[in-house]
Motif scaffolding. Structure first.
Motif, mmCIF file in Angstrom:
data_model
loop_
_atom_site.group_PDB
_atom_site.id
_atom_site.type_symbol
_atom_site.label_atom_id
_atom_site.label_comp_id
_atom_site.label_asym_id
_atom_site.label_seq_id
_atom_site.Cartn_x
_atom_site.Cartn_y
_atom_site.Cartn_z
ATOM 1 N N ALA A 67 -17.301 41.910 14.709
ATOM 2 C CA ALA A 67 -17.260 41.330 13.365
ATOM 3 C C ALA A 67 -17.629 39.850 13.395
ATOM 4 O O ALA A 67 -18.347 39.354 12.512
ATOM 5 N N VAL A 68 -17.168 39.129 14.410
ATOM 6 C CA VAL A 68 -17.492 37.703 14.522
ATOM 7 C C VAL A 68 -18.988 37.517 14.775
ATOM 8 O O VAL A 68 -19.634 36.661 14.152
ATOM 9 N N ALA B 27 -13.789 45.402 18.249
ATOM 10 C CA ALA B 27 -14.132 45.388 16.823
ATOM 11 C C ALA B 27 -14.103 43.973 16.261
ATOM 12 O O ALA B 27 -14.964 43.582 15.465
ATOM 13 N N THR B 28 -13.130 43.166 16.677
ATOM 14 C CA THR B 28 -13.054 41.781 16.213
ATOM 15 C C THR B 28 -14.249 40.982 16.703
ATOM 16 O O THR B 28 -14.857 40.213 15.958
ATOM 17 N N ALA B 29 -14.611 41.167 17.970
ATOM 18 C CA ALA B 29 -15.777 40.450 18.517
ATOM 19 C C ALA B 29 -17.053 40.850 17.787
ATOM 20 O O ALA B 29 -17.889 39.997 17.459
ATOM 21 N N TRP C 20 -9.827 48.337 21.816
ATOM 22 C CA TRP C 20 -10.702 48.695 20.697
ATOM 23 C C TRP C 20 -10.642 47.626 19.611
ATOM 24 O O TRP C 20 -11.660 47.244 19.043
ATOM 25 N N SER C 21 -9.454 47.137 19.306
ATOM 26 C CA SER C 21 -9.348 46.104 18.269
ATOM 27 C C SER C 21 -10.017 44.813 18.724
ATOM 28 O O SER C 21 -10.619 44.100 17.913
ATOM 29 N N LEU C 22 -9.964 44.523 20.017
ATOM 30 C CA LEU C 22 -10.636 43.331 20.544
ATOM 31 C C LEU C 22 -12.148 43.466 20.401
ATOM 32 O O LEU C 22 -12.833 42.536 19.964
#
Length: 176
Positions: free
Chosen positions: A103-104, A99-101, A95-97
C-alpha cells in the motif's frame, strides 16, 4: 417465602452483587416492590458495596490466565484451537506487513505520477486570410489561456480585437 432478617440480608447482598439470577431475581424484585424493609436492606448493601468498587481499581488479567481458564473449562476445544493455530501463527503478521508495504509503494507511485491535463490549442484566423493571426493554447497546471501573436497587426484607430468562442452547436460566446 418467610421474611427472616438473615434471608433478607443475604438475598439483598446477592441482588446488589449481581449473583442473583433468573426467576429468583425477578421474585426478589417483586418482593422488593412490596416491602419497604427489603428496599432498605438493598439500599444498605448498595451503599456498603458501592464504596468498595470506588476504592478498587480495575485490573485486566493477563491473556495467559484467560487461556488457562479456558483450557480447564473446555479442554477439547482449547487443544484443537492451539494445534490449528500454531502452524499458521506467523502467517497473519507477515501478511499484514506485506500488505502495508504494498500500500505504501502504491501510494508513492500514485503521488509521483504527474497529472496530465488535456492541452487545448487553437488558432485565430481572419475570414479571407489563410495564415493564423494568433495561436491560442492552454497552460498546463494553471489552466490559463495563452495568446501568441503570429501575423496580427495593430488594430486600426478606434478598433479593437475581440475573442469569441464558436462552439460546433449553439451561439458564439464573446470572451472579451
Amino acid at each position: 417465602m418467610r421474611m427472616t432478617t438473615e434471608r433478607i440480608e443475604s438475598l439483598a447482598a446477592e441482588y446488589v452483587l449481581g449473583s442473583l439470577h433468573g426467576r429468583a431475581r425477578r421474585r426478589f424484585e417483586r418482593w422488593m416492590m412490596e416491602s419497604g424493609r427489603v428496599r432498605q436492606e438493598v439500599w444498605y448493601w448498595e451503599q456498603k458495596l458501592g464504596q468498595l468498587s470506588a476504592e478498587v481499581p480495575a485490573v485486566e488479567p493477563p491473556k495467559s490466565t484467560w487461556r488457562a481458564i479456558e483450557r480447564r473449562l473446555w479442554p477439547q476445544t482449547a487443544d484443537s484451537v492451539e494445534r490449528a493455530g500454531s502452524g499458521l501463527r506467523w502467517l497473519w503478521p507477515s501478511w499484514s506487513l506485506v500488505a502495508t508495504a504494498a500500500a505504501v509503494v502504491l501510494a508513492v507511485l500514485i503521488v509521483q505520477q504527474p497529472v496530465s491535463a488535456p492541452q487545448l490549442s487553437g488558432a485565430i484566423v481572419q475570414a479571407d486570410v489563410s495564415d493564423p493571426l494568433w495561436l491560442v493554447s492552454e497552460s498546463g497546471p494553471d489552466r490559463l489561456l495563452k495568446l501568441r501573436s503570429v501575423a496580427a497587426s495593430a488594430a486600426d484607430t478606434g478598433k479593437d480585437y475581440e475573442l469569441w468562442i464558436v462552439p460546433e452547436e449553439g451561439q458564439p460566446l464573446s470572451l472579451g
